[in-house]
Design a protein around this motif. Structure first.
Motif, PDB file in Angstrom:
ATOM      1  N   GLN A   1       0.854  -1.188   0.000  1.00  0.00           N
ATOM      2  CA  GLN A   1       0.000   0.000   0.000  1.00  0.00           C
ATOM      3  C   GLN A   1       0.887   1.234   0.000  1.00  0.00           C
ATOM      4  OE1 GLN A   1      -3.706   0.466   2.418  1.00  0.00           O
ATOM      5  NE2 GLN A   1      -2.483   1.912   3.617  1.00  0.00           N
TER       6      GLN A   1
ATOM      7  N   ASP B   1       0.619   5.248   0.333  1.00  0.00           N
ATOM      8  CA  ASP B   1      -0.365   6.178   0.877  1.00  0.00           C
ATOM      9  C   ASP B   1       0.238   7.582   0.905  1.00  0.00           C
ATOM     10  OD1 ASP B   1      -2.543   7.326   2.133  1.00  0.00           O
ATOM     11  OD2 ASP B   1      -2.625   5.871   3.764  1.00  0.00           O
TER      12      ASP B   1
ATOM     13  N   LEU C   1      -4.559   6.779  -2.157  1.00  0.00           N
ATOM     14  CA  LEU C   1      -4.172   5.387  -1.912  1.00  0.00           C
ATOM     15  C   LEU C   1      -3.889   4.687  -3.240  1.00  0.00           C
ATOM     16  CD1 LEU C   1      -6.670   3.984   0.756  1.00  0.00           C
ATOM     17  CD2 LEU C   1      -4.213   4.234   1.028  1.00  0.00           C
TER      18      LEU C   1
END
Length: 340
Positions: A278, A280, A321
């Motif tokens: 991920q 971010d 994201l």
């Protein structure tokens, strides 16, 4: 420096019996601006690269923001409708422009141009940007293919039309044995950069392992609805504090803030893909829960605060994201991405 977060404010398994079966570990990477060691785990900066291996480049079609002149007769109609406060007439012209201009985003009346986009391949293959280098020894939730112990993530710092669903950087991942990539190489400069927010600031990492629980819609129906009902009564506490960590992380559960969950399946074997990484734009989310203890004294709005909560400078996806999914059984299968 180890980075630690405050303990959970509630015992999730006690709140929702049965949810413990869906607990998963994730490794928060905690990127912090600095000078990375090319032999270690980091964001941006130089990568270890095999001698003689060509640096990957993008020759796919880029989506580039553009100002597109509005035909004079339509511009005159817009001006007349505005002066007469003829809003149906104004909206009719806007609807016509939206139907004719790709990615229409409105009209700048100062310049007489519409905001849209153009698409086309770069003038020459553009070298990819180094996004991250992660060692399995540093990141326990990395699950490499057999014999690999080093993951590298690279992408093109330009928008691409991803499955017709979103504009975002096109990514590639490389797995290596570190002993085969012992020479550090500074990434070559990309030939085209239309999105500077896709260029990561070099950061060192301070991995921390946490336990996560899934988005309510990824739980069995009965349990998921109990979680959602409780969450609605407690100002979103489950999703803000008890379930998924924000920030850069490996593994764990992905959040779904702008769409319903979209399970990712491997195009080769049909298996459900794992949440690999991920990316971010922010590190903390709910500051009372996810801000590292060592940084809680930073004053909001200060340069140090901004550097700590947005260390990499990357903003990708509708809500900042960008998630990468990989197949646990097909190491050579292309990864899939979901920008949220």
């Amino acid at each position: 420096m180890n980075r630690t977060t405050p303990p959970p404010v509630r015992d999730v398994a006690a709140l929702f019996p049965g949810i413990e079966r869906f607990a998963a570990t994730a490794t928060r990477l905690h990127p912090r601006r600095g000078t990375p060691d090319p032999f270690g785990s980091h964001v941006g900066g130089p990568l270890l690269w095999p001698a003689g291996e060509p640096w990957p480049a993008c020759d796919a079609e880029h989506v580039v923001p553009a100002e597109i002149p509005v035909p004079p007769e339509l511009l005159a109609r817009l001006k007349a409708a505005s002066q007469a406060r003829d809003w149906p007439g104004w909206e009719a012209v806007i609807a016509k422009l939206a139907s004719e201009i790709p990615g229409f985003g409105g009209v700048d009346r100062r310049t007489g141009s519409a905001l849209g986009h153009t698409a086309g391949p770069p003038p020459r293959p553009s070298p990819l940007v180094a996004v991250a280098q992660l060692r399995v020894a540093d990141v326990p939730d990395l699950h490499p293919p057999v014999d690999a112990d080093l993951l590298q993530v690279l992408w093109c710092p330009n928008d691409h039309d991803l499955d017709g669903a979103a504009w975002a950087p096109a990514v590639t991942v490389r797995w290596w044995r570190q002993e085969d990539v012992s020479a550090a190489q500074a990434p070559p400069a990309p030939a085209v950069v239309s999105q500077r927010a896709y260029l990561p600031r070099p950061c060192v990492l301070h991995p921390e392992r946490v336990v996560e629980y899934p988005w309510w819609q990824e739980l069995p129906t009965g349990l998921g609805h109990r979680v959602r009902a409780w969450d609605n009564e407690h100002d979103g506490l489950y999703h803000r504090r008890l379930s998924m960590a924000p920030g850069w992380k490996v593994g764990g559960w992905p959040p779904w803030p702008t769409t319903d969950p979209r399970p990712m399946y491997c195009g080769s074997c049909g298996s459900r893909m794992d949440h690999l990484l991920q990316v971010d734009s922010g590190e903390w989310g709910d500051r009372d829960r996810w801000c590292p203890l060592e940084e809680r004294a930073l004053g909001s709005g200060t340069a140090a605060y901004l550097a700590a909560t947005e260390p990499t400078g990357i903003v990708a996806g509708r809500s900042g994201l960008y998630r990468i999914f990989s197949c646990p059984y097909c190491p050579d299968a292309p990864v899939r991405v979901d920008p949220q």
